[in-house]
Every structure is written in C-alpha cells, then in structure tokens.
Design a protein around this motif. Structure first.
Motif, short mmCIF file in Angstrom:
data_model
loop_
_atom_site.label_atom_id
_atom_site.label_comp_id
_atom_site.label_asym_id
_atom_site.label_seq_id
_atom_site.Cartn_x
_atom_site.Cartn_y
_atom_site.Cartn_z
N ILE A 56 0.85 -1.20 0.00
CA ILE A 56 0.00 0.00 0.00
C ILE A 56 0.89 1.25 0.00
O ILE A 56 0.65 2.22 -0.72
CB ILE A 56 -0.94 0.02 1.22
CG1 ILE A 56 -2.00 -1.07 1.09
CG2 ILE A 56 -1.63 1.39 1.34
CD1 ILE A 56 -2.97 -1.14 2.25
N GLU A 57 1.95 1.20 0.79
CA GLU A 57 2.81 2.37 0.87
C GLU A 57 3.51 2.65 -0.47
O GLU A 57 3.56 3.79 -0.92
CB GLU A 57 3.87 2.17 1.97
CG GLU A 57 4.69 3.43 2.20
CD GLU A 57 5.82 3.20 3.19
OE1 GLU A 57 5.74 2.26 3.99
OE2 GLU A 57 6.79 3.99 3.14
N HIS A 58 4.04 1.60 -1.07
CA HIS A 58 4.86 1.82 -2.27
C HIS A 58 4.08 1.72 -3.58
O HIS A 58 4.54 2.20 -4.60
CB HIS A 58 6.03 0.83 -2.30
CG HIS A 58 6.93 0.93 -1.11
ND1 HIS A 58 7.52 2.11 -0.72
CD2 HIS A 58 7.34 0.00 -0.20
CE1 HIS A 58 8.25 1.90 0.37
NE2 HIS A 58 8.15 0.63 0.70
N PHE A 59 2.95 1.03 -3.56
CA PHE A 59 2.21 0.82 -4.82
C PHE A 59 0.73 1.15 -4.64
O PHE A 59 -0.14 0.44 -5.12
CB PHE A 59 2.37 -0.63 -5.29
CG PHE A 59 3.80 -1.03 -5.54
CD1 PHE A 59 4.42 -0.76 -6.75
CD2 PHE A 59 4.54 -1.67 -4.54
CE1 PHE A 59 5.73 -1.13 -6.98
CE2 PHE A 59 5.86 -2.03 -4.76
CZ PHE A 59 6.46 -1.76 -5.98
N ARG A 60 0.44 2.23 -3.94
CA ARG A 60 -0.95 2.58 -3.64
C ARG A 60 -1.78 2.75 -4.90
O ARG A 60 -2.96 2.38 -4.95
CB ARG A 60 -0.97 3.88 -2.82
CG ARG A 60 -2.31 4.13 -2.16
CD ARG A 60 -2.32 5.45 -1.40
NE ARG A 60 -3.64 5.66 -0.83
CZ ARG A 60 -3.91 5.52 0.45
NH1 ARG A 60 -2.97 5.19 1.30
NH2 ARG A 60 -5.14 5.70 0.89
#
Lengths: 118, 586
Positions: free
Chosen positions: B504-508
């Motif tokens: 979620i953080e890197h590929f939201r």
C-alpha cells in the motif's frame, strides 16, 4: 575423540585420501545430490554415471556426492577432475549427457566447453 | 634496393617502441639490417594482443612480443628461416572457472557442494571440528563469548538478536539441566538456505551447536527439522551417527569432561512451529502454539528449563568465527550487521538459486550482478525479502545496502533470507493477497488479532482482486494491519500485515486502480481483465476457438473471431495458441 593430535591425524588421512593418486584413481566425478539436484534428476544422472563406467569397464574413477551449492538453474550439477587437473563444474547434466561426458572428459581428457557452468 | 623481408609492428601497444628497437639491434647483430626492413604501423590485426608483428612475405603473425622475443625471431626466423611457432599465437587461454558469482563470499556455504556430507572425514579435511577442539582444549566459555561478541554475529533466523547475548542469558540462568535447540523449521515459501546447509555441510551445524552447548552448559540438544526435508533429515542422521562414532558427541569430548548429545525432532509442517516458543511446545509433544514472552527461552524454555535456540545458519557460522577470530567476521558486513547472509533468490531473475553475500551489498547487486537481471529483460518492479512476513521493496531502494536495520526501515524484514524478485507483470495487490492467504492459513488461532485480523484482511484483498473493492478498503486494510501487528502474540501475526502495508505504501496507485477503475494494471487479476481479438490482425484460423475450453469464442474459418467476455474464464489459452498474436489483454 580425545585430543587435538587425534583430530590432526584424521585430517591428514582425509587430505591424503583426496589425492587421486593415493587412491589409484584416474579421475573423480562429484554429483550434487541436494534436494534441488535430486528434484531435477541428479539420481538418474548418478545411476547413468555408474552404469556407463561399468559398461566401459572403467574401475578407476571415484564417484562421490555432495550437497547442492545453490546454482539451482544449472542442476543437476556434476564436477569432474581428471588426474591432478582442475576440478571442472558442469551444469544441466541429465542422464542423456553422461555417455558423452565420460567419453570426452574422462577418457579423452577434453573439457566439454558447452556444458560448463558460466 | 629491394628488401627480402618486412616486419610490421603495431605502434599503439605499450612497449612497441622497445620491440622495434630490439629488432633493429638484433638485425644489426646478424648483419641483416640491409635485407630486412622494420616498420611501425597502426594495428596489424583486429584483436590486438600486446605488441604484435607480422613478418612478410611469410605472413607470420607474432603476438605478445617482448624485446627478447624480437632477438629470438630475428635469429630463428629471419636468419635461419624457421618461424618461431611458440610466439605466433597467444598462450592457450586457460580460463579458470569463475566462482559462483563475483560478489559472493561463502562462509556458511563454504563446504556445500564441495565435500561429501556423508563422510565426516571430508569435513575434518576442511578444518572441521578444529574449532571445537580449540574451544574444548584451550578456551573457557567466557572466552568463547568474548569472541562471539567481537564477531557481532546476530541471529540468522530473522530477528537479528545478538548471538552472544542470547548465549550469555542462557549461561547465566541458574536452573539445570539446560538445552540447545537448532531451528531448522524453514517454512518460508521458496526459501531453502537451511536445507542446503543441512544437506551439504551438516557437521558445521553440529559443531556450532556443541560449542554453544559448552558455553551455556547444556548436555542435550535437539535439531528441529521439518518433515518436508527428508534428505536433510537422512543426511543429518548419518552425520550424527558419525559424530558419535568419532567421539564429537557423547561423554568426555576431547578429554575435557564435557558431555553432549543431539537428537532430531521432526516438525509436522506447521509454519508457526518456526516460532521459538511454538517450536519448543512441539518438541515437548504438545500442540505447536506460541506463548507470551517473557519468560524468554533462556530462562524457561524447553520443559521450562533454560534453552538456547538459534537458526541453522547462525550455528553454521560459529566454527568459522572461532577458528578465524571475531575480528575476521566483523570485517565483513555493515556497522551493525556483520558477516555474510545466505539468500534464496527466486522469482523473475535469470539465475535463481542460493547465494551468500556480505551484508551491506545492495539489492541491485543481488538482482543484476548475481541474479543476472530480470527474466526476458523486463523491468524490475519490486523485491520481497524475508518470506511471507516481509515487505515488498520498490525500485527506488535498489541501491540501498542490505542489513537488518535498512530492511526494517523500508517496511520489510531480513527474515531467514527469502528473496523473491518481481517484474512489471506482477500485480502487487495479488502478491499481497497471496501472502495474506498463506499467513491466514498458517495462523494457529491462539490470539484474536492474528486469527481474526488475517482473515478480515484476506477477505478485503480477495474482494479487491475480484473487482468488488470499495472506497475505504485501503484505509481499513491499514487500520487492521496496524492493530494485528500490534496485538498479535508472535512474529507470524506481527509480520503478516507487512506485505499488505508495504505494497500500500509503495504501490498505492495499483490498489486504487483495482478499487476505483476496476482495472488490474499488471493484467493479472482475472476478474479485472478482458481478452479481446484484434480484428485487424485476426486471420480467422479458428485455432483459438478450437482450443477454448468453454467455447467462448465465436467465428467461422477465414472470418474475424470474437470472444464473449461473459463466458470467457480468462485462462489465456487463446492468447498462447494464436499464431499472429492477435489476442491481447485489456
């Protein structure tokens, strides 16, 4: 095991055994038989090597096994040493490649360059 | 006046001038100066090999020349008419086999693939049991601890707790008897570092365990190896038997009065049994479920006795450290993470397998230099480290040096050393769903946060991948993830949200595409993709229609074919069989 000396003696004996001349052998073949190797046919390769040597009546080649060193893409991995020469590592040696390998490298003393692990 | 011979020398090679002069002098000496002409020219061949010379009219090409060679060629070839064949070609090239990969340093794996694991003497030949001999005959347990402290070795099971501290705690516990356990319950999908060590160099682990037992004062140890590793277990059985025969296990080892023996316990396949407290319950014959810490195993472990538990790789490092010294080990790695680490590289790289690198190498070095780059030269997308409890690390951290702290700082973990490389065709939501599915399946159910949290997170992820995602799902995943992580009893629940939170953080954007646009950018999630035939390319060969398992493709021979999206099950067979690549995913 009682002392350092005892350990040292075993070590020397083991190192001596590794020299092919000491065993009266002309060559050594080592097959990587870890789970990764066996999964892609290292057992068949091992059987093929033993059969081929028997078929050709070659009795002075030491065949041993070792673990799989991690080159998974190249399994089954087979190492060959002739005389006191370099230990050469071959990759993807399935049973069908064994006769050629023995003929060329063990009998002919010629490294099969195409099959080397690079 | 005509010369009877000409010598052409390439001037661009280093030392050409000296060879040129040597030719002139040598020709003078044999009185051929007037018959042979020497020229400095540009390159005389396409593959320059040092100073080269061509002698005409014979057209003999000499390579790698020194001034001495010039004298020899003059006397032999030019005076006596015998070309010096030894100099005509480069030395036959002896290319020694490259080590498995240039950036690798093998400490744990030093004997794997080299010695015969079924022959203890082959291990002894490689200085096996020399460390044990040194420890038992010359060192006190405190001295061993000092060396371990200098080495900076940290637990290789993943948490990275300093090994010397663990040993000190167990040593200082007043209760007796004490136990040593080797954690060989390597359950991470795709990870097989420990298996390779157990299969390839079992005695290194045994030796490390005996040393640890001597330090903490244990007389009994256990190998906990999962039953899915039959070859490792068989190898280990033979190794233990031989170690007993040679007196490395048993009574009064090396005449020191120290007794120790080892037994194997097989795990029955529960992932959670890799957690140390669950593992000890499993050895005791109880159901493998974690318990709260404290009390730590060093105080009340196996059968409530002080117990030291380390990973296979940790123990395998110990003999080398004691033989070569703590400073040697500490010279490798980063400031806080010393030594080497084995990784099992899997996924979309050209060379998968097992590697051992000094800590502090970058992800890029592992993926490109050792792994050989991405399969089919696609684009790197992310790497997932540390098994199912690890996070996905995106491209921007490719040059980050790997150690325990740096991995934690980007939301992943060292874990036991899983290393899954993903390319542009990997859907990050699908990956998160896959790992959550694994964690949910393996949750033992003892604590609520893990039991319920992983289930709820999996439900949401399944919905998103099936095209039923709704606004708020991402935030709900984050909330659930944080509370599961904070509330869970053991590492399984604490780590399970990592893949989700890090993706979620890197590929939201990928999550948002799934939820709001109902699209899977990587074209993986079946519910969100559609196969279509390009009418301009279709040649009407009917191959797709004949191969479709659900008859979703309509079309007559020589006519354009059409896929009915309501019948299509997105199996992709039509795309594979199309001879003109007319079928694409949308």
């Amino acid at each position: 095991m009682k002392s350092l000396e005892e350990l040292q003696k075993i070590k020397e004996r083991a190192l001596q055994r590794r020299k092919l001349a000491g065993e009266g052998a002309r060559a050594r073949i080592i097959v990587a038989m870890g789970t990764t190797g066996i999964a892609v046919g290292a057992r068949d390769t091992m059987t093929a090597i033993l059969r081929e040597l028997e078929k050709r009546g070659i009795g002075d080649v030491v065949v041993t096994q070792t673990g799989s060193a991690g080159m998974s893409t190249y399994e089954p991995v087979v190492q060959v040493q002739v005389g006191e020469g370099e230990l050469v590592t071959y990759g993807n040696i399935d049973a069908s490649r064994v006769p050629t390998l023995i003929e060329k490298h063990i009998l002919g003393g010629e490294v099969v360059a195409d099959w080397l692990v690079r | 006046m005509a010369y009877r011979a000409n010598i052409l020398i390439n001037r661009d090679a280093a030392g050409a001038e000296a060879v040129y002069k040597a030719f002139l002098e040598a020709l003078q000496d044999v009185a051929l100066r007037d018959e042979v002409q020497v020229w400095m020219t540009s390159s005389v061949s396409t593959s320059a090999q040092g100073v080269e010379a061509i002698v005409y009219p014979d057209s003999v090409r000499y390579v790698n020349l020194t001034p001495e060679d010039a004298v020899r060629i003059t006397e032999e070839h030019l005076l006596k008419g015998r070309p010096v064949l030894a100099l005509t070609q480069a030395e036959p090239k002896v290319t020694p086999l490259p080590p498995p990969a240039p950036k690798e340093v093998r400490v744990v794996l030093r004997n794997v693939g080299k010695i015969n694991p079924f022959d203890i003497e082959d291990y002894i030949a490689e200085d096996g049991y020399a460390a044990l001999a040194k420890v038992l005959t010359t060192m006190t347990p405190e001295q061993v601890l000092d060396v371990m402290k200098t080495s900076g070795l940290r637990g290789r099971g993943g948490a990275g707790f300093p090994t010397h501290l663990k040993w000190t705690f167990a040593r200082n516990s007043p209760t007796h008897p004490k136990y040593i356990i080797c954690n060989g319950d390597e359950g991470d999908p795709g990870a097989f570092m420990n298996r390779s060590v157990l299969e390839g160099d079992p005695h290194a682990v045994i030796e490390g365990m005996i040393i640890a037992a001597y330090v903490i004062g244990a007389e009994q140890g256990y190998f906990y190896v999962r039953a899915e590793y039959p070859i490792a277990i068989r190898t280990l059985r033979v190794a233990l038997q031989q170690a007993r025969e040679y007196g490395f296990l048993g009574k009064n080892i090396f005449g020191s009065g120290f007794d120790f023996d080892l037994e194997i316990r097989m795990g029955a396949g529960a992932f959670v049994c890799g957690e140390e407290t669950a593992l000890m319950r499993s050895i005791e014959g109880q159901r493998g479920m974690p318990s709260t810490r404290p009390p730590f195993p060093a105080v009340a472990g196996l059968w409530q006795r002080p117990t030291n538990i380390n990973n296979v790789e940790t123990y395998a490092n110990v003999p080398q450290i004691l033989l070569k010294g703590g400073a040697w080990f500490a010279s490798m790695g980063t400031e806080k993470s010393k030594g080497t680490k084995t990784f099992a590289i899997a996924g979309k790289v050209k060379r998968t397998g097992l590697i051992e690198v000094p800590l502090g190498v970058t992800l890029r070095e592992i993926v490109y230099d050792i792994g050989g780059g991405i399969l089919n030269d696609k684009k790197f997308k992310a790497v997932q480290t540390g098994g199912p409890m690890g996070g996905c690390i995106p491209t921007k951290y490719l040059d980050m040096p790997i150690d325990y702290e740096s991995l934690a700082s980007v939301g992943s973990i060292m874990g036991s050393g899983g290393f899954v490389v993903m390319d542009e065709d990997t859907c990050m939501v699908d990956i998160a769903r896959f790992f959550m599915d694994f964690a949910q399946e393996e949750s033992c159910g003892k604590c609520v946060p893990c039991r319920v949290g992983t289930r709820r997170m999996l439900d949401i992820l399944n919905n998103i991948c099936a095209g039923r995602g709704k606004p708020g799902d991402i935030e709900m995943l984050q909330t659930l993830g944080r509370s599961t992580s904070n509330g869970a009893l053991c590492g399984l629940g604490k780590g399970a949200p990592n893949p989700v939170l890090s993706t979620i953080e890197h590929f939201r954007a990928e999550y948002e595409a799934h939820i709001y646009e109902k699209k899977c950018p990587a074209k993986v999630c079946r519910a969100l993709i559609e196969y279509k035939v390009d009418p301009d390319l279709c040649i009407g060969c009917t191959r797709c229609a004949r191969n479709c398992p659900v008859n979703a493709i309509a079309g007559k021979p020589k006519e354009k074919h059409v896929i009915d999206p309501n019948v299509c099950i997105r199996c992709g067979i039509c795309k594979q069989v199309c001879p003109v690549n007319a079928i694409s995913i949308y």
